[in-house]
Write an enzyme that holds these catalytic residues in place. Structure first.
Site, PDB file in Angstrom:
ATOM      1  N   SER A  51      -4.764 -20.549 -19.365  1.00  0.00           N
ATOM      2  CA  SER A  51      -5.812 -19.669 -19.873  1.00  0.00           C
ATOM      3  C   SER A  51      -6.675 -20.353 -20.926  1.00  0.00           C
ATOM      4  CB  SER A  51      -5.202 -18.395 -20.459  1.00  0.00           C
ATOM      5  OG  SER A  51      -4.563 -17.623 -19.465  1.00  0.00           O
ATOM      6  N   GLY A 229      -5.573 -16.257 -16.608  1.00  0.00           N
ATOM      7  CA  GLY A 229      -6.379 -17.429 -16.285  1.00  0.00           C
ATOM      8  C   GLY A 229      -7.551 -17.577 -17.237  1.00  0.00           C
ATOM      9  N   GLY A 231     -11.700 -18.520 -18.442  1.00  0.00           N
ATOM     10  CA  GLY A 231     -13.082 -18.300 -18.037  1.00  0.00           C
ATOM     11  C   GLY A 231     -13.504 -16.842 -17.948  1.00  0.00           C
ATOM     12  N   CYS A 257      -3.763  -9.949 -18.122  1.00  0.00           N
ATOM     13  CA  CYS A 257      -4.839 -10.703 -18.770  1.00  0.00           C
ATOM     14  C   CYS A 257      -6.092 -10.795 -17.881  1.00  0.00           C
ATOM     15  CB  CYS A 257      -4.342 -12.068 -19.200  1.00  0.00           C
ATOM     16  SG  CYS A 257      -5.345 -12.811 -20.513  1.00  0.00           S
ATOM     17  N   LEU A 258      -6.387 -11.952 -17.314  1.00  0.00           N
ATOM     18  CA  LEU A 258      -7.537 -12.054 -16.413  1.00  0.00           C
ATOM     19  C   LEU A 258      -7.353 -11.111 -15.226  1.00  0.00           C
ATOM     20  CD1 LEU A 258     -10.220 -13.449 -15.671  1.00  0.00           C
ATOM     21  CD2 LEU A 258      -8.898 -15.233 -14.547  1.00  0.00           C
ATOM     22  N   GLN A 261      -8.552  -7.726 -16.179  1.00  0.00           N
ATOM     23  CA  GLN A 261     -10.009  -7.625 -16.148  1.00  0.00           C
ATOM     24  C   GLN A 261     -10.532  -7.521 -14.717  1.00  0.00           C
ATOM     25  OE1 GLN A 261     -11.089 -11.188 -18.301  1.00  0.00           O
ATOM     26  NE2 GLN A 261      -9.853 -10.588 -20.065  1.00  0.00           N
ATOM     27  N   ASN A 299      -4.171 -13.769 -25.357  1.00  0.00           N
ATOM     28  CA  ASN A 299      -5.019 -14.954 -25.238  1.00  0.00           C
ATOM     29  C   ASN A 299      -6.164 -14.639 -24.294  1.00  0.00           C
ATOM     30  OD1 ASN A 299      -6.224 -17.426 -24.967  1.00  0.00           O
ATOM     31  ND2 ASN A 299      -4.672 -18.235 -23.576  1.00  0.00           N
ATOM     32  N   GLY A 301     -10.760 -14.044 -24.165  1.00  0.00           N
ATOM     33  CA  GLY A 301     -12.057 -13.996 -24.827  1.00  0.00           C
ATOM     34  C   GLY A 301     -13.004 -12.986 -24.218  1.00  0.00           C
ATOM     35  N   HIS A 343       0.341 -10.439 -22.809  1.00  0.00           N
ATOM     36  CA  HIS A 343       1.304 -11.235 -22.040  1.00  0.00           C
ATOM     37  C   HIS A 343       2.738 -10.754 -22.289  1.00  0.00           C
ATOM     38  CE1 HIS A 343      -1.210 -14.566 -20.394  1.00  0.00           C
ATOM     39  NE2 HIS A 343      -2.020 -14.136 -21.338  1.00  0.00           N
ATOM     40  N   GLU A 345       5.401 -11.516 -20.793  1.00  0.00           N
ATOM     41  CA  GLU A 345       6.404 -12.570 -20.594  1.00  0.00           C
ATOM     42  C   GLU A 345       6.604 -13.427 -21.838  1.00  0.00           C
ATOM     43  OE1 GLU A 345       2.796 -14.817 -20.543  1.00  0.00           O
ATOM     44  OE2 GLU A 345       3.278 -12.896 -19.617  1.00  0.00           O
TER      45      GLU A 345
END
Length: 367
Positions: A51, A229, A231, A257-258, A261, A299, A301, A343, A345
């Site tokens: 990530s 991930g 970007g 996370c990604l 989204q 983690n 953005g 996260h 995990e």
């Protein structure tokens, strides 16, 4: 005591601001979006987390390298960050179980890192002015040249990076005779996610980011998983379409996370680039279903548009980030789909969020 020749180094931000330090070993320049992580431990997991691909990471903890490296604790097969900035770097380590020093690990993967930086001032500046592109370099006499190169580095907003870190070929994790089968889409998946699933009696087939629904479904999975991930999620149109296909067939789906989204985008909810993002292991989240608080590792953005999420008739917000009220989790009311922005995990709580893997198992049991 080991002594390594140090070279002057700089951090040059895209707005022209300069901070000074010294190289840890390698000389040269490294470009990327600068960000900071507030974790006091876990540097090995952070720098190998896909990530972080394409980012220069500033460590806010005062010391880095103290406990060396344990190879089996990495989150991927290489260092993923573009560069590293810290205050104090330890060339020696005290952990008996360590395989080697952090310096040796940096050298193995040719990472440019600099220390002796006023990281309090640097992080304070980033917090006030937002994450931006930067270069760390030992070319301290080439400021104008570095500025020209930095101007050509693409912005993180609109940048698709999952293809840079995803597996090229499918692979398997876990016991082939396990009770459950999960088709996981690798957008930059962390090894500990796979370890956590495997511990839950799951056999996983990990697919490249551009896999189709038909390819993944041919594994005859009990559930689907969308990984973390790097970007901007919005350019991942193929992944969004795949997610819509999974949702249409009402298959059990879990996103982290990604992946969280992407599930939002698949439901027509937009994402936006945050001023600084969330990166650390002490982020407070409230589970709105239970009323309990969780200490989480984060983690990212980018985040989901909260207003659009609240107004969506088939989406329920399940978790809130207590610092800024961003959407930290959701579920679909009519489908077997849920996701979290953090996260589970990573277990900084230490096990506050591990129930999410159990929830995924329960969803697969009632599919």
């Amino acid at each position: 005591m080991k002594y390594t020749k140090r070279h002057k180094a700089i951090i040059l931000l895209s707005d022209g601001t300069i901070f000074h330090g010294k190289s840890i070993g390698k000389q040269g320049s490294a470009f990327g979006e600068i960000c900071f992580n507030t974790g006091a431990t876990g540097y090995q997991e952070v720098i190998t987390d896909p990530s972080y691909y394409g980012q220069i990471m500033v460590a806010t903890t005062a010391h880095l390298g103290n406990y060396g490296i344990v190879t089996e604790e990495v989150e991927s097969d290489s260092i993923q960050i573009a560069g590293l900035v810290c205050k104090n770097f330890s060339y020696n380590y005290s952990r008996p179980a360590a395989d080697g020093s952090l310096e040796e690990f940096f050298n193995k993967f040719n990472l440019l890192a600099i220390s002796d930086v006023d990281t309090r001032a640097l992080v304070s500046y980033i917090r006030d002015n937002g994450a931006m592109n930067a270069v760390i370099s030992t070319e301290v006499d080439n400021i104008e040249g570095l500025k020209k190169q930095l101007a050509e580095v693409p912005q993180m907003k609109g940048l698709e990076l999952a293809s840079k870190v995803s597996t090229k070929e499918p692979y398997f994790v876990g016991n082939e005779k396990a009770t459950y089968r999960v088709a996981a889409l690798d957008l930059g998946i962390k090894k500990n996610i796979l370890r956590n699933l495997a511990k839950k009696d799951v056999y996983i087939k990990v697919f490249p980011y551009d896999a189709t629904y038909e390819e993944m479904n041919a594994f005859e999975p009990d559930g689907f998983f969308l990984s973390n991930g790097p970007g901007d999620p919005q350019p991942l149109l193929g992944v969004i379409a795949l997610t819509q296909e999974i949702i249409k067939h009402n298959r059990p789906l879990f996103g982290i996370c990604l992946g969280h989204q992407i599930i939002g985008l698949a439901n027509g909810i937009s994402t936006y680039k945050m001023n600084n993002g969330h990166r650390g292991i002490n982020h407070p989240v409230k589970n709105l279903m239970t009323g309990k608080g969780e200490i989480t590792s984060q983690n990212h953005g980018f985040a989901l548009n909260r207003e659009e999420t609240e107004q969506h008739p088939d989406i329920e917000i399940t978790h809130n980030h207590l610092n800024d009220n961003t959407v930290a989790g959701l579920r679909m009311k009519s489908k077997n789909v849920f996701s979290v922005q953090y996260h589970p995990e990573s277990s900084p709580g230490p096990h506050d969020a591990s129930y999410l893997f159990d929830q995924f198992i329960e969803n697969m049991q009632k599919k």
